[in-house]
Design an enzyme around this catalytic site. Structure first.
Site, PDB file in Angstrom:
ATOM      1  CB  SER A  84      15.974  15.805 -18.050  1.00 56.47           C
ATOM      2  OG  SER A  84      15.380  16.866 -18.621  1.00 56.47           O
TER       3      SER A  84
ATOM      4  CG  HIS B 237      -1.424  -1.253   1.514  1.00 54.96           C
ATOM      5  ND1 HIS B 237      -2.843  -1.420   0.217  1.00 54.96           N
ATOM      6  CD2 HIS B 237      -1.704  -1.882   2.156  1.00 54.96           C
ATOM      7  CE1 HIS B 237      -2.813  -2.507   1.046  1.00 54.96           C
ATOM      8  NE2 HIS B 237      -2.740  -3.545   1.431  1.00 54.96           N
TER       9      HIS B 237
END
Length: 478
Positions: A311, A186
């Site tokens: 990037s 979770h």
């Protein structure tokens, strides 16, 4: 103002590809064109027509058509082996006149029979034009051709790539079998595992799908216009047509489907595409988990291994493009495969042509999956395990040992040790919404009054060694 390209070069008049599989990513999926392109389908149709003709002659089904000699069989089979760009163009010209793709193949083969005397002395092949496509409806040829093409594409191209990916995962699982890692159920810190065990889960899941795919029944039929061999029985009543059909389908390397309408029902295709789509979904899960581990710093990306760049504006970043590309292509592939799986099992009454258009997208569906496989393999090659980052996370989350302490308290309480009441509630009070360090956890354990051996086991625990059988699971020793 609406921008237009009225005065620009007209790409529509060039051979520029519309889709990415035949354009940007052509080199990565080109192997599938040998099986699932239109020329490959026509080559398979020619193969079926040739083998049917040889089969009828060898079994002496047709009066006046005697078994072919070796030169004649070699000549006919060479038509398939040499089927290339010139033949593709010729077939296109024939189809432009026939307006029927299978009929075009029939005429193409008949023309080759007419010319057989140019290469074979004293041959009777030119006499057998009427035997080409005899007792066949188009779907007899098509279903067998698709069976051959799909089987080849899966077995020779797609499946070997998946097997190679599983080998990669096995290697990574083995090398990281003992690397402890904080789990995140979770999205929150949870009982530790090892990185190798988590990677092994994906390899295990994919192997199950591989076994299903390897056991695929590639079915085929050759039984006439509505699946009854009606014309066959009237034309040659002495022949056992169901038995002959079974023998011919198996001769092509397929499994016989004895009971159909005009079409082979495509149920096997639906089953196969569902299995491949499920494998896609597992790979999608792998891609998103690797992406998450990269974002958490558990993996460093090696540009040389990954074959990509960083990037365009932020020099500190290396984008996980391989996994993102895989994720996108797996979604597209699964969407197509699930559509194929759902629609191919339905045909109106004895026949409609929706499957004809639908099946032409099989190559696209497998192509996107193959592209994703290539990207996943490249992404995995570019990963370095950041074990120190994982160790730091483990050291900062001693509260994950609360599970172990609680279970030991339960065991000892059942054995009659005093002071073991409400273990869950006591551990919840200690750990929930609290960051517990080593000293806090050890002090709590000592305060419990556990038997000496139980206390010793808990005091020996650290987040990085609370991993159960994870190391053994990673290498398949359980």
């Amino acid at each position: 103002m609406q921008m237009r390209f009225d005065n620009c070069f007209d790409f529509a008049k060039s051979d520029i590809a519309l889709g990415p599989l035949d354009g940007r990513y052509r080199s990565q999926v080109a192997a599938l064109t040998n099986y699932l392109s239109e020329p490959a389908l026509n080559r398979a149709r020619l193969l079926v027509e040739v083998e049917w003709l040889i089969f009828l002659a060898e079994n002496q089904i047709l009066t006046g058509v005697t078994p072919f000699n070796e030169d004649e069989k070699r000549y006919l089979r060479e038509l398939v082996a040499s089927f290339g760009s010139e033949e593709v163009s010729e077939l296109k010209r024939i189809e432009a006149e026939t307006r029927h793709d299978v009929k075009a193949v029939e005429y193409f083969l008949q023309e080759r029979l007419r010319r057989a005397g140019e290469q074979i002395a004293n041959t009777d092949l030119p006499r057998y034009l009427a035997a080409v496509h005899i007792f066949c409806t188009s779907e007899d040829i098509n279903n067998l051709s698709y069976g051959i093409c799909i089987k080849g594409a899966v077995s020779d191209v797609w499946l070997p790539q998946l097997l190679s990916l599983v080998e990669q995962l096995d290697e990574l699982a083995g090398s990281a079998a003992d690397v402890p890692m904080l789990a995140h159920t979770h999205g929150q810190p949870a009982t530790p595992v090892t990185l190798g065990k988590e990677i092994a889960v994906f390899a295990h899941r994919l192997r199950r799908q591989i076994r299903r795919i390897e056991n695929t029944e590639y079915l085929g039929k050759i039984n006439g216009a509505t699946g009854t061999w009606a014309a066959h029985q009237v034309g040659v009543p002495s022949a056992n047509w169901p038995l002959l059909a079974k023998a011919f389908v198996e001769h092509l390397g397929l499994q016989w489907n004895p009971l159909t309408t005009q079409i082979e029902s495509h149920d096997w295709q639906s089953e196969l595409y569902s299995d491949i789509s499920r494998a896609n979904r597992i790979m999608h899960n792998l891609a998103t988990d690797c992406w998450s581990y990269i974002s958490m710093g558990y993996f460093h990306q090696n540009l040389a291994g990954q074959g990509s760049t960083g990037s365009s504006t932020m020099p500190h970043k290396v984008n996980p493009i391989r996994f993102e590309n895989a994720e996108a292509n797996l979604e597209i592939s699964s969407a197509l495969l699930e559509t194929l799986s759902a629609t191919l099992v339905t045909s109106r009454l004895q026949r409609d042509l929706t499957d004809s258009s639908t099946q032409r997208n099989i190559g696209v569906a497998l192509g996107h999956s193959l592209l994703a496989l290539n990207n996943l393999a490249g992404g995995l090659r570019g990963l370095d395990v950041a074990d120190q980052v994982m160790k730091r996370d483990l050291d900062q989350n001693w509260e994950v040992l609360g599970e172990a302490v609680q279970q030991v308290m339960r065991v000892e309480g059942l054995a009659g040790t005093a002071g073991m009441d409400n273990p869950y509630e006591r551990l919840k009070e200690l750990t929930r919404d609290n960051r517990v360090d080593e000293a806090t956890m050890r002090d709590f354990v000592v305060s419990l009054g556990l038997p000496e051996d139980a206390q010793a086991r808990l005091l020996a625990l650290r987040p990085d060694n609370y991993i159960g059988y994870a190391s053994e699971l990673a290498v398949g020793n359980i």
